[in-house]
Scaffold this motif. Structure first.
Motif, mmCIF file in Angstrom:
data_model
loop_
_atom_site.group_PDB
_atom_site.id
_atom_site.type_symbol
_atom_site.label_atom_id
_atom_site.label_comp_id
_atom_site.label_asym_id
_atom_site.label_seq_id
_atom_site.Cartn_x
_atom_site.Cartn_y
_atom_site.Cartn_z
ATOM 1 N N GLN A 1 0.806 -1.221 0.000
ATOM 2 C CA GLN A 1 0.000 0.000 0.000
ATOM 3 C C GLN A 1 0.841 1.273 0.000
ATOM 4 O OE1 GLN A 1 -3.485 0.468 2.150
ATOM 5 N NE2 GLN A 1 -4.336 -1.262 1.046
ATOM 6 N N GLN A 2 2.075 1.183 0.475
ATOM 7 C CA GLN A 2 2.902 2.384 0.557
ATOM 8 C C GLN A 2 3.578 2.729 -0.761
ATOM 9 O OE1 GLN A 2 3.615 -0.543 1.930
ATOM 10 N NE2 GLN A 2 5.804 -0.902 2.200
ATOM 11 N N HIS A 3 3.336 1.922 -1.789
ATOM 12 C CA HIS A 3 3.955 2.184 -3.080
ATOM 13 C C HIS A 3 3.022 3.001 -3.979
ATOM 14 C CE1 HIS A 3 6.630 -1.586 -2.413
ATOM 15 N NE2 HIS A 3 7.152 -0.502 -1.874
ATOM 16 N N ALA A 4 3.620 3.787 -4.857
ATOM 17 C CA ALA A 4 2.853 4.659 -5.746
ATOM 18 C C ALA A 4 2.494 3.910 -7.017
ATOM 19 C CB ALA A 4 3.659 5.906 -6.082
ATOM 20 N N SER A 5 1.198 3.710 -7.253
ATOM 21 C CA SER A 5 0.726 3.098 -8.485
ATOM 22 C C SER A 5 -0.513 3.845 -8.932
ATOM 23 C CB SER A 5 0.420 1.605 -8.289
ATOM 24 O OG SER A 5 -0.577 1.427 -7.301
ATOM 25 N N ARG A 6 -1.005 3.512 -10.131
ATOM 26 C CA ARG A 6 -2.034 4.361 -10.705
ATOM 27 C C ARG A 6 -3.005 3.562 -11.555
ATOM 28 N NH1 ARG A 6 -2.236 8.252 -15.212
ATOM 29 N NH2 ARG A 6 -3.588 9.957 -14.575
ATOM 30 N N HIS A 7 -4.323 3.738 -11.301
ATOM 31 C CA HIS A 7 -5.397 3.172 -12.110
ATOM 32 C C HIS A 7 -6.040 4.278 -12.931
ATOM 33 C CE1 HIS A 7 -6.040 -1.027 -11.050
ATOM 34 N NE2 HIS A 7 -5.909 -0.758 -9.767
ATOM 35 N N GLY A 8 -6.322 4.021 -14.209
ATOM 36 C CA GLY A 8 -7.125 4.939 -15.020
ATOM 37 C C GLY A 8 -6.470 6.282 -15.251
ATOM 38 N N GLY A 9 -7.258 7.218 -15.803
ATOM 39 C CA GLY A 9 -6.794 8.576 -16.034
ATOM 40 C C GLY A 9 -6.162 8.769 -17.396
ATOM 41 N N VAL B 1 11.155 0.231 -6.114
ATOM 42 C CA VAL B 1 9.766 0.592 -6.385
ATOM 43 C C VAL B 1 9.484 1.932 -5.722
ATOM 44 C CG1 VAL B 1 7.352 -0.076 -6.150
ATOM 45 C CG2 VAL B 1 9.084 -1.830 -6.514
ATOM 46 N N THR B 2 8.905 2.857 -6.492
ATOM 47 C CA THR B 2 8.648 4.197 -5.978
ATOM 48 C C THR B 2 7.580 4.177 -4.889
ATOM 49 O OG1 THR B 2 9.229 5.170 -8.102
ATOM 50 C CG2 THR B 2 7.926 6.530 -6.608
ATOM 51 N N ARG B 3 7.877 4.831 -3.790
ATOM 52 C CA ARG B 3 6.924 4.903 -2.687
ATOM 53 C C ARG B 3 6.025 6.118 -2.827
ATOM 54 N NH1 ARG B 3 7.781 1.459 1.455
ATOM 55 N NH2 ARG B 3 9.673 0.189 1.315
ATOM 56 N N LYS B 4 4.904 6.076 -2.155
ATOM 57 C CA LYS B 4 3.970 7.195 -2.208
ATOM 58 C C LYS B 4 4.651 8.459 -1.696
ATOM 59 C CE LYS B 4 -0.419 4.714 -1.835
ATOM 60 N NZ LYS B 4 -1.644 4.476 -1.037
ATOM 61 N N PRO B 5 4.488 9.561 -2.395
ATOM 62 C CA PRO B 5 5.131 10.803 -1.974
ATOM 63 C C PRO B 5 4.466 11.393 -0.743
ATOM 64 C CG PRO B 5 3.711 11.207 -3.847
ATOM 65 C CD PRO B 5 3.726 9.723 -3.649
ATOM 66 N N ARG B 6 5.213 12.225 -0.048
ATOM 67 C CA ARG B 6 4.682 12.824 1.179
ATOM 68 C C ARG B 6 3.556 13.812 0.915
ATOM 69 N NH1 ARG B 6 9.931 14.828 4.317
ATOM 70 N NH2 ARG B 6 10.662 15.167 2.179
ATOM 71 N N PHE B 7 3.566 14.452 -0.274
ATOM 72 C CA PHE B 7 2.513 15.438 -0.506
ATOM 73 C C PHE B 7 1.136 14.787 -0.626
ATOM 74 C CE2 PHE B 7 3.453 14.631 -5.046
ATOM 75 C CZ PHE B 7 2.196 14.672 -5.624
ATOM 76 N N TYR B 8 1.077 13.467 -0.864
ATOM 77 C CA TYR B 8 -0.203 12.759 -0.904
ATOM 78 C C TYR B 8 -0.924 12.797 0.446
ATOM 79 C CZ TYR B 8 0.356 10.514 -5.534
ATOM 80 O OH TYR B 8 0.462 10.253 -6.874
ATOM 81 N N GLU B 9 -0.188 13.051 1.501
ATOM 82 C CA GLU B 9 -0.798 13.058 2.845
ATOM 83 C C GLU B 9 -1.545 14.349 3.135
ATOM 84 O OE1 GLU B 9 2.524 12.441 5.377
ATOM 85 O OE2 GLU B 9 3.015 10.455 4.525
ATOM 86 N N ARG B 10 -1.413 15.343 2.253
ATOM 87 C CA ARG B 10 -2.023 16.644 2.515
ATOM 88 C C ARG B 10 -3.336 16.816 1.760
ATOM 89 N NH1 ARG B 10 2.574 21.359 3.037
ATOM 90 N NH2 ARG B 10 3.797 20.356 4.700
#
Length: 369
Positions: free
Chosen positions: A27-35, A89-98
């Motif tokens: 869950q802590q990794h950055a991935s992307r569905h759609g868009g 593997v790229t982790r979720k960035p900190r700005f996602y928490e804001r």
């Protein structure tokens, strides 16, 4: 099982075309569905190169390539259950928490692509997408909106706020702004101007704007004056018959009209700072792609050729992705053409070509240097 170890070019090309099964997603990794843009992907680091690898597509579920997060804390790439190498593997960035004062998560305004690229679809609706008879059959711009993972219209103020945070918290180096096509003749240039002005007032961040060729070429100077550093106008397919079949609405703007727009844009942004996205595997032959790429390079336009990735939920979700041999037959001579013209991804100030994570083209550039 490969008979001999793959070099970096071959390995990246294989992963981009076949995708990867992630055995135990984190869950802590950055991935992307759609868009819009690279969808159904996970950013991975292969031998120091960031690659946006398909992980949620049908082909990825059947891929011989696997990624496992091991108890030791390492992440390893496998081919048919045989270990190949350790990867990142790229982790979720900190700005996602804001989130904004209105309670909108920053991740619904802009997302991290690769490791250091901020990306957003400023307008998440499109006049073509709403009419399936005219829509680009590969596009998933409406999926993330329907899923509630983004908002329909990002305001200039929201984009500036998120861009500043992404730079300060996560070291983002450049930003891509694309847009669905609105009804006006500017074809999205107007909202890119408004957005760029706000972002550049808040943070010094190189920007790429992406839209269809505007009806009035004076928009190119307006985009530049607003702070857009590089411009992307994406052909997707290069021959009239493929364009008419795959993207009937967008094909109404002909390749010839694009070439005129490219020349006008290069006059404003400079050689190498205008690019186009070409999706290989939709029906164009390698020779057709290379022939048009030669014309683009002569104009000073960077042809960013990427393998078509069939996205779940689109009309082309079961369309086969091109294989690595097909991609190599394009990228190897294209890398040589780009080097001979001294038109290289590393010199692009911002955007998809500079990032390069959706294609192995930059690896072929380096090999030919």
């Amino acid at each position: 099982m490969q008979n001999a170890p793959l070099n970096r070019q071959q390995l990246i090309t294989e992963l981009l075309t076949q995708g990867v099964q992630v055995i135990n997603p984190q869950q802590q990794h950055a991935s992307r569905h759609g868009g819009a843009g690279p969808s159904d992907h996970q950013a991975m680091n292969i031998d120091g190169v960031t690659v946006m690898v398909p992980v949620y597509t049908h082909s990825a579920h059947r891929s011989p390539w696997q990624v496992k997060h091991e108890e030791s804390g390492t992440t390893r790439l496998y081919n048919q259950s045989i270990p190949v190498r350790e990867i990142g593997v790229t982790r979720k960035p900190r700005f996602y928490e804001r989130q904004t004062a209105e309670g909108i998560p920053y991740s619904q305004i802009a997302t991290l692509h690769g490791t250091d690229v901020l990306a957003t679809t400023v307008l998440q609706t499109c006049i073509r997408y709403e009419n399936r008879a005219k829509a680009c059959q590969f596009c998933a711009i409406g999926q993330s909106l329907a899923a509630g993972s983004t908002i329909a219209r990002k305001t200039p103020q929201q984009l500036a706020e998120v861009a500043k945070a992404a730079v300060e918290l996560d070291g983002v180096k450049h930003m891509v702004m694309t847009t669905g096509t609105p009804s006006g003749s500017d074809r999205g240039a107007r909202i890119l101007v408004e957005s760029a002005e706000a972002i550049k007032a808040a943070v010094n961040l190189p920007l790429q704007g992406q839209c269809e060729p505007p009806g009035d070429p004076r928009w190119f100077q307006r985009l530049k004056d607003a702070g857009i550093d590089t411009l992307g106008m994406h052909l997707e397919a290069v021959t009239p018959e493929v364009r008419a079949r795959i993207m009937p609405g967008k094909a109404q703007v002909s390749v010839e009209q694009y070439l005129i727009a490219f020349a006008d844009a290069v006059a404003v942004f400079g050689r190498g700072q205008v690019s186009t996205y070409i999706l290989a595997g939709l029906g164009d032959t390698p020779q057709a792609i290379l022939t048009l790429s030669e014309k683009l390079i002569a104009l000073g336009v960077y042809p960013f050729v990427v393998p078509f990735v069939p996205i779940s939920g689109t009309p082309l979700e079961h369309h086969a992705a091109p294989d690595s041999a097909f991609m190599t037959s394009i990228l190897q001579p294209l890398g040589q053409m780009l080097n001979q013209a001294n038109l290289r991804s590393r010199d692009i100030k911002a955007g998809c070509g500079r990032c390069g994570a959706c294609s192995s083209l930059s690896s072929f550039e380096q090999a030919m240097a």
